[in-house]
Motif scaffolding. Sequence first.
Motif, short mmCIF file in Angstrom:
data_model
loop_
_atom_site.label_atom_id
_atom_site.label_comp_id
_atom_site.label_asym_id
_atom_site.label_seq_id
_atom_site.Cartn_x
_atom_site.Cartn_y
_atom_site.Cartn_z
N TYR A 155 0.83 -1.20 0.00
CA TYR A 155 0.00 0.00 0.00
C TYR A 155 0.87 1.25 0.00
O TYR A 155 0.62 2.20 -0.75
N ALA A 156 1.91 1.26 0.82
CA ALA A 156 2.82 2.41 0.89
C ALA A 156 3.54 2.62 -0.44
O ALA A 156 3.67 3.76 -0.91
N ARG A 157 4.00 1.52 -1.06
CA ARG A 157 4.68 1.64 -2.35
C ARG A 157 3.72 2.21 -3.40
O ARG A 157 4.09 3.08 -4.19
N ASN A 158 2.49 1.71 -3.42
CA ASN A 158 1.50 2.18 -4.38
C ASN A 158 1.18 3.65 -4.15
O ASN A 158 1.08 4.43 -5.10
N SER A 159 1.03 4.03 -2.90
CA SER A 159 0.75 5.44 -2.58
C SER A 159 1.89 6.34 -3.02
O SER A 159 1.67 7.41 -3.57
N ALA A 160 3.11 5.91 -2.77
CA ALA A 160 4.27 6.69 -3.18
C ALA A 160 4.33 6.82 -4.70
O ALA A 160 4.64 7.89 -5.23
N TYR A 161 4.03 5.74 -5.40
CA TYR A 161 4.03 5.76 -6.86
C TYR A 161 2.98 6.73 -7.38
O TYR A 161 3.25 7.54 -8.27
N GLN A 162 1.77 6.68 -6.80
CA GLN A 162 0.70 7.58 -7.23
C GLN A 162 1.05 9.03 -6.93
O GLN A 162 0.76 9.92 -7.73
N GLU A 201 3.52 10.20 -9.53
CA GLU A 201 2.85 10.45 -10.81
C GLU A 201 2.08 11.76 -10.78
O GLU A 201 2.13 12.54 -11.73
N ALA A 202 1.38 12.02 -9.68
CA ALA A 202 0.62 13.26 -9.56
C ALA A 202 1.56 14.47 -9.57
O ALA A 202 1.27 15.49 -10.20
N ARG A 203 2.69 14.35 -8.88
CA ARG A 203 3.67 15.44 -8.86
C ARG A 203 4.20 15.71 -10.26
O ARG A 203 4.28 16.85 -10.70
N ASP A 204 4.52 14.64 -10.98
CA ASP A 204 5.05 14.80 -12.34
C ASP A 204 4.02 15.44 -13.26
O ASP A 204 4.37 16.29 -14.08
N ARG A 205 2.75 15.04 -13.13
CA ARG A 205 1.70 15.64 -13.95
C ARG A 205 1.54 17.12 -13.62
O ARG A 205 1.41 17.96 -14.50
#
Length: 104
Positions: free
Chosen positions: A39-46, A49-53
Amino acid sequence: MPKQAEGYAPDADAAADRAAQDTAAAEESAAQAEFSADYARNSAYQAAEARDRAQADHSPLNGTRKYGAYTEDADTGAIRGLIYAPFAQYVRDVHPLDAEVDGT
């Protein structure tokens, strides 16, 4: 009453039950820890992605293009120049800065 085997402790069954319960609890804890890590890895990934967008959407080049502040070469797409009035409008709208074009 039947005779108990030598070396048999009456609490052996209870100890075996406790050991089985401890093992089950440890396995459940490990599964929960693995789920939490995923869950933590997925949250960090999301979040990344949001930061990059957000960075891409708010980059000066992308922002000023939306305002028509750049001219581009039709053949190559290369940026040829900046048009000041749309750029000043972009700066006023997107960044809290007072910008105006001097008409002289």
